[in-house]
Design a protein around this motif. Structure first.
Motif, PDB file in Angstrom:
ATOM      1  N   LEU A 124       0.827  -1.198   0.000  1.00 45.99           N
ATOM      2  CA  LEU A 124       0.000   0.000   0.000  1.00 45.99           C
ATOM      3  C   LEU A 124       0.867   1.255   0.000  1.00 45.99           C
ATOM      4  O   LEU A 124       0.584   2.231  -0.693  1.00 45.99           O
ATOM      5  N   LYS A 138     -12.290  -0.714   4.163  1.00 48.68           N
ATOM      6  CA  LYS A 138     -11.591  -0.698   2.878  1.00 48.68           C
ATOM      7  C   LYS A 138     -10.310  -1.534   2.949  1.00 48.68           C
ATOM      8  O   LYS A 138      -9.966  -2.261   2.018  1.00 48.68           O
ATOM      9  N   TYR A 139      -9.640  -1.397   4.089  1.00 45.59           N
ATOM     10  CA  TYR A 139      -8.376  -2.111   4.258  1.00 45.59           C
ATOM     11  C   TYR A 139      -8.612  -3.616   4.191  1.00 45.59           C
ATOM     12  O   TYR A 139      -7.892  -4.355   3.506  1.00 45.59           O
ATOM     13  N   ARG A 142      -9.234  -4.795   0.730  1.00 44.69           N
ATOM     14  CA  ARG A 142      -7.962  -4.943   0.009  1.00 44.69           C
ATOM     15  C   ARG A 142      -7.251  -6.234   0.413  1.00 44.69           C
ATOM     16  O   ARG A 142      -6.667  -6.928  -0.411  1.00 44.69           O
ATOM     17  N   GLN A 145      -8.782  -9.192  -1.256  1.00 43.49           N
ATOM     18  CA  GLN A 145      -8.360  -9.219  -2.661  1.00 43.49           C
ATOM     19  C   GLN A 145      -6.953  -9.794  -2.790  1.00 43.49           C
ATOM     20  O   GLN A 145      -6.693 -10.691  -3.586  1.00 43.49           O
TER      21      GLN A 145
END
Length: 926
Positions: A124, A138-139, A142, A145
């Motif tokens: 990141l 959001k973290y 991620r 993913q």
RNA sequence: GGGCGGUUAGCUCAGUUGGUUAGAGCGCAUGCUUGACAUGCAUGAGGCCAGAGGUUCAAGUCCUCUACCGCCCA
């Protein structure tokens, strides 16, 4: 010419097209890269990794064999340690599978909370993002993913090594199986008072912004400074600092003085007796603190007086508790000085230290600064200097859990291999402090604890959370869940049963729990094995496995730990490309013992590759040597006892002995021994002798077709046995060869599920072993005599030989083989010793056991005779020395009376043998 | 400071409960295109089993101490 040799040796011919044997159609050199994928696909298609699979031949009346794989990090890739452990786990699984046991090798991945965050944060950062900038939701998005991208990598890499993992049961420590188990386990522990929440001094990593457990703090040797500085005494009347009276305290951490709440001295220290009970002034914060006496203070350290900072030092924390001192936190989460630090507030800890030291020096209050060797705790993950600090955290009360785990190992319900680790285990389990399980991270299982505005705690296994506060019944809407997550090792600790469906009583849990062997590297015995044992026993009532097999670490050829940054790491995938998975597996197993570190380098790999090739080539020979009378594709026949020759009996008996030896090694988890036994049996017995002897027998026109066929079936029989025995260690090449061998009608299609060999009683043949061995010794002795005398190796020389009558039939049967192997032609068997001795006449003397022979060179050569004479003299001197020591032993009454009769008997026989040998040699030399 | 392991052939390592002459691979030496394999074959050289004591008929193996190397824990 020289260039050609060189290129052949360096393996450059690997790029040339394979010279295929016309008979078998097999390439001259084994090419693992061309077959491994296909073989693995065959196993997968046959569905044999799953004990319930359609290709499984598991006998469910037998005890299942279960290895739950230590889950590698989901973001990781295969390193040599994984390869080594997968190999050992896999070979045990394959062995059990071939024994017909239901064998489960369950794969998994670990979410590796802190390690994964560390990796993702770095990625990141490259994009200018951070945990903070993204926010929790959001973290985590991620992270999922990222993990979805990486999760297949290591699983597929393990398959390259040949790991026979049951992919239908693959688990992840962040899947719902794990999540349920975590909630259930924690809730139970909480209800039983074994999980509790309290403020305590914990290890804080300012880089990772989380607490870490005792184990995640790595003490490192560091040269720091020892600062000695003055704390002025307070006047007993006025309470004002006395400019002329002070106590000098020594510290390695001047900046923490901002949180000092005492100065301590040893009560036995005469220098300070008068000061005990007085007050001293902490600089900058101008706080008066007591001078206390405590025996923990080392009089020899520094000035013998130390500052006490209970909120930022482990020892001081204990001292503070003993003396009821107040605890002032002066650092924030980023390890900056907080509002309690007065003028230094907001500064980073190291900058604050610099400024405080400077200020004290300016004031003339710094007595000395000396270099100081010390241990500094650093974060296992980020290498930041870890800060002890006060935090409210969840802890697991380990004492009762550890006691149960200790009971399991002491009673033998779980054995630790090698057993020297039992002591380490005992020590650790006895001394362990409560386990801080909460982490101020985001990637992991959220702690299932909810708090109401009044601070009441409600813990529930319900994923939806509690309906109301357990204490004051406030509705769920008023409650908020703990922000923290669990230490990664908490879910890992549940792994042996969460993977099987616990807390539900699933069929898998019923059948496969407890597991059999937990194989892991010894460096995570505390991190992981201890926690699995504690949680497993407590939550399921049973120790999660009966054996803990601890592997050593793999090091580079210089004994250094392998690491990517050092550049000395061997990439298992590259190695597999170069030498094949089997060679890698063999190299990782051979010459190793459990718990011992081992080194791996090019030489070992090359040797393993050569062994693979040797096996391949002997199989090529056997396949190509099939007598024409046996049709291609004929089903396998067992050697006919009526038609076997001595050499056939010999190798059949040797193979039976090898089966027994490998069984014993497997029973003892001595996999290094098993590999060595097979290496020697295959190379030194089968290839070097059995095949050479069989070649001659197969080509001997005086023998019947039935005898030729039996000899060939013997070669097939023994090769088949060795392939089975070797399969767990070298699964690919053995499967590839086995497929081409004739099979029995009872055989399955694939070696992986073929039956493990048993010792066939009728094959054991001590006479054949002894007699054939004696004749092989004769061959060796003749070769040796020729070589020592420097006779042209290709020359055929006449040999007269005497063998005792007992050996006669065997000798006659092997006559043509002995001729060929010793290049002895004509080979005349004399009826008497004397006629052999009478024929020496400048020939080479060969004496081996009770066999004597004379090798007659074509041309007489004085130098040659001298060399032969010298060899005999060496042999005589050696025999005489041995005889002397044997006689001395037998002359000792203590030996003959006290040693077991069998030992004495053996010694007598040996002495007689040596006496005989000395006599013969002496006779020849005269 | 406490504990554990290691020290065996030039190198890397095996060596099960004490019991004939301590093994392997690599390397080394001398030879060899031997009808599976030069990724090979044959033959050989090379070891006071770290040192010193002890137990025992017998010690690489068991016990004690010492030295050096490595690891773990505090």
């Amino acid at each position: 010419m020289a260039d050609e040799t060189k290129s052949a040796k360096s393996g450059a011919d690997a790029t040339r097209p394979a010279a295929a044997d016309t008979e078998t159609g097999l390439p001259k050199a084994y090419r693992p890269g061309e077959v491994e994928h296909a073989i693995f696909a065959r196993w997968v298609d046959a569905d044999v990794f799953n004990p319930d699979g359609k290709g499984s031949r598991a006998d469910w009346s037998k005890q299942p064999f279960v290895i739950i794989q230590p889950p590698p990090n989901v973001t990781g890739s295969l390193h040599l340690g994984h390869a080594q452990r997968s190999t050992v786990e896999d070979l045990m699984t394959r062995h059990a599978r071939m024994q017909g046991r239901p064998a489960l090798f369950l794969p998994g991945l670990d979410h590796a909370s802190i390690a994964a965050q560390y990796v993702l944060d770095k990625l990141l950062a490259k994009k200018g993002e951070s945990r903070q900038s993204l926010g929790r939701a959001k973290y985590l998005e991620r992270m999922w993913q990222f993990v979805d991208e990486t999760r297949q990598t290591i699983l597929s890499q393990q398959r390259r090594v040949g790991a026979s993992l049951d992919m239908t049961r693959v688990r992840f420590t962040m899947d719902e199986f794990s999540a349920r188990a975590v909630r259930e386990a924690f809730t139970r522990l909480y209800r039983e008072g074994l999980a509790y929440r309290t403020e305590a001094l914990i290890h804080w990593c300012p880089g990772c912004r989380t607490s870490v457990s005792d184990l995640e703090v790595i003490p490192k040797e560091t040269t720091g400074s020892l600062w000695t500085m003055r704390y002025h005494l307070l006047d007993e009347q006025t309470g004002a600092p006395d400019p002329d009276a002070w106590i000098s305290v020594a510290t390695t951490r001047p900046e923490t003085l901002l949180g000092d709440t005492a100065v301590a001295v040893n009560p036995e220290d005469p220098r300070y007796t008068a000061l005990i009970g007085r007050q001293a002034m902490v600089p900058f914060v101008d706080r008066g603190v007591p001078i206390i006496a405590d025996s923990v203070v080392d009089m020899a350290f520094g000035t013998g007086a130390v500052k006490i900072t209970p909120a930022h030092d482990n020892d001081d924390y204990e001292t503070g508790k003993r003396h009821g001192l107040s605890m002032i936190t002066v650092l924030d989460d980023a390890a900056r000085i907080n509002e309690n630090g007065g003028q230094f507030a907001g500064l980073d800890r190291f900058e604050a230290r610099r400024q405080i030291v400077e200020a004290l020096q300016e004031r003339g209050e710094m007595d000395s600064i000396k270099p100081h060797e010390m241990l500094l705790g650093r974060c296992q993950r980020s290498d930041d200097v870890v800060e002890p600090r006060l935090k409210t955290q969840w802890f697991i009360r380990v004492a009762p859990l550890a006691a149960a785990a200790l009971e399991a190992t002491r009673s033998g319900r779980t054995q630790i291999l090698p057993d020297r680790f039992v002591k380490v285990w005992e020590h650790w389990m006895t001394e362990m402090r409560d386990w801080n399980v909460s982490r101020q991270l985001w990637w992991g299982h959220r702690i299932p604890a909810w708090y109401c505005p009044d601070g009441h705690v409600t813990v529930t296994q319900d994923p939806a959370g509690p309906v109301a506060c357990e204490v004051c019944s406030r509705p769920a809407a008023d409650l908020h869940q703990d922000e923290d997550i669990f230490d990664t090792w908490f879910s890992s600790g549940l792994w042996p049963f969460s993977t099987l469906g616990w807390p539900d009583n699933t069929p898998d849990l019923e059948r496969f729990y407890p597991g059999s062997v937990m194989e892991t590297a010894y460096d995570i015995i505390f991190f992981w094995v201890a926690r699995m044992m504690m949680l497993g026993i407590h939550l399921t009532g049973e120790a999660p496995f009966h054996t803990v097999y601890l592997s050593g670490l793999i090091r580079d050829p210089y004994g250094q730990k392998m690491s990517k940054t050092k550049g000395n790491s061997v990439d298992p995938l590259e190695t597999i490309e170069e030498v094949g998975a089997d060679a890698l597996r063999f190299a990782l197993v051979n010459g190793t013992a459990p718990g011992n570190d081992s080194r791996l380098g090019a030489e070992k790999l090359e040797n393993a590759r050569n062994f693979t090739n040797k096996l391949w080539n002997v199989a090529r020979f056997v396949l190509g040597a099939r007598p024409a009378s046996i049709p291609s594709g004929a089903p396998r026949e067992l050697p006919n006892r009526a038609d076997v020759g001595p050499a056939d009996r010999w190798i059949l008996s040797r193979a039976a002995a090898t089966v027994a030896a490998v069984d014993e090694a497997m029973r003892l988890y001595a996999f290094g021994d098993a590999s060595q036994i097979l290496y020697e049996a295959i190379w030194n017995e089968y290839c070097d002798w059995a095949v050479e002897l069989a070649k001659i027998r197969l080509g001997d026109a005086s023998l019947s077709t039935a005898e030729h066929e039996t000899t060939w079936w013997t070669l097939v029989d023994v090769l088949d046995t060795y392939l089975r025995l070797l399969h767990p260690i070298m699964p690919f090449v053995t499967e590839e060869i086995w497929e081409r061998l004739p099979h029995l009608s009872s055989d399955p299609a694939l070696l992986i599920v073929a039956d493990w060999p048993t010792v066939v009683a009728y094959a054991v043949d001590a006479d054949a072993e002894r007699e054939v061995n004696a004749l092989l010794e004769l061959v060796r002795a003749v070769r040796n005599a020729r070589a020592e005398a420097r006779i042209e190796p290709a020359a055929w020389l006449p040999v007269d030989v005497y063998v005792p009558d007992a050996l006669g039939p065997t000798f006659d049967a092997l006559q043509s083989a002995i001729e060929r192997l010793a290049r002895a032609r004509p080979l005349d068997r004399s009826s008497s010793l004397d006629s052999v001795r009478g024929a020496v006449d400048g020939g080479l003397s060969v004496i081996v056991g009770d066999i004597e022979a004379v090798v007659r060179p074509v041309a007489r050569d004085e130098a040659q005779s001298e060399r032969d004479h010298a060899r005999l003299e060496r042999e005589l001197a050696e025999a005489q020395a041995l005889l002397a020591s044997a006689r001395a032993r037998l002359a000792n009454d203590a030996f003959t009376s006290k040693a077991p009769p069998t030992v004495v008997e053996v010694a007598r026989a040996r002495a007689a043998e040596l006496e005989e040998l000395v006599g013969r040699l002496t006779q020849r030399l005269n």
